[in-house]
Scaffold this motif. Structure first.
Motif, short mmCIF file in Angstrom:
data_model
loop_
_atom_site.label_atom_id
_atom_site.label_comp_id
_atom_site.label_asym_id
_atom_site.label_seq_id
_atom_site.Cartn_x
_atom_site.Cartn_y
_atom_site.Cartn_z
N HIS A 178 6.41 -2.09 0.14
CA HIS A 178 7.15 -1.97 1.62
C HIS A 178 6.65 -3.17 2.27
CE1 HIS A 178 8.05 2.47 1.46
NE2 HIS A 178 8.83 1.68 0.50
N LYS A 202 3.11 0.99 -1.20
CA LYS A 202 2.80 0.26 0.06
C LYS A 202 2.81 -1.18 -0.02
CE LYS A 202 -0.42 3.67 2.16
NZ LYS A 202 -1.68 4.06 2.38
N ARG A 203 2.45 -1.76 -1.16
CA ARG A 203 2.49 -3.23 -1.37
C ARG A 203 3.95 -3.80 -1.23
NH1 ARG A 203 -2.01 -3.80 -5.63
NH2 ARG A 203 -4.05 -3.82 -4.46
N ARG A 235 -1.46 8.80 -9.47
CA ARG A 235 -0.94 8.77 -8.24
C ARG A 235 -1.45 7.69 -6.94
NH1 ARG A 235 -1.11 15.36 -7.27
NH2 ARG A 235 -0.23 15.96 -9.26
N VAL A 236 -2.65 7.48 -7.06
CA VAL A 236 -3.36 6.50 -5.82
C VAL A 236 -2.53 5.17 -6.13
CG1 VAL A 236 -5.14 5.31 -4.90
CG2 VAL A 236 -5.01 7.95 -5.25
N ASP A 237 -2.83 4.76 -7.42
CA ASP A 237 -2.26 3.29 -7.85
C ASP A 237 -0.47 3.27 -7.50
OD1 ASP A 237 -4.59 2.81 -8.80
OD2 ASP A 237 -3.92 3.03 -11.03
N LEU A 239 1.14 4.88 -5.07
CA LEU A 239 1.11 4.87 -3.68
C LEU A 239 0.64 3.50 -3.14
CD1 LEU A 239 1.79 6.12 -1.10
CD2 LEU A 239 -0.75 7.12 -0.99
N THR A 240 -0.23 2.99 -3.83
CA THR A 240 -0.92 1.59 -3.32
C THR A 240 0.39 0.53 -3.76
OG1 THR A 240 -3.07 2.20 -3.83
CG2 THR A 240 -2.59 -0.30 -3.64
N GLU A 241 1.02 0.65 -4.80
CA GLU A 241 1.90 -0.45 -5.22
C GLU A 241 3.16 -0.28 -4.33
OE1 GLU A 241 3.50 -3.39 -6.99
OE2 GLU A 241 1.55 -2.68 -7.45
#
Length: 88
Positions: A30, A27-28, A19-21, A23-25
């Motif tokens: 965006h 954000k990148r 889930r964190v990965d 979300l990080t992807e």
């Protein structure tokens, strides 16, 4: 906190990492889309034409002789601005 709440937040570590990965992807993606939009916003297709406007008519362009004292004044303003930013 109830048992139902604990079940909802108590997930396997592998799921949490996924889930964190994700979300990080997201954000990148965006951020990249935002940077591309900013580049498109700053692009002006007529910029090269605008830059050539004063060239054919140098007699219409002002010079330092047209505004005596302006060079010294603008230098003073820039120095004041720099000094003000350094004291913040």
């Amino acid at each position: 906190m109830t048992a139902a709440d604990m079940e909802r937040v108590d997930v396997p570590l592998a799921d949490l990492i996924a889930r964190v990965d994700a979300l990080t992807e997201l954000k990148r993606a965006h951020m990249a889309a935002g940077l591309l939009a900013e580049d498109r916003h700053q692009y002006d297709p007529a910029d090269a034409l605008f830059a050539q406007l004063p060239c054919p008519h140098p007699e219409a362009c002002s010079t330092s002789d047209d505004y005596p004292g302006f060079d010294a004044w603008i230098t003073q303003q820039q120095n004041l601005n720099t000094a003000a930013r350094r004291t913040r």
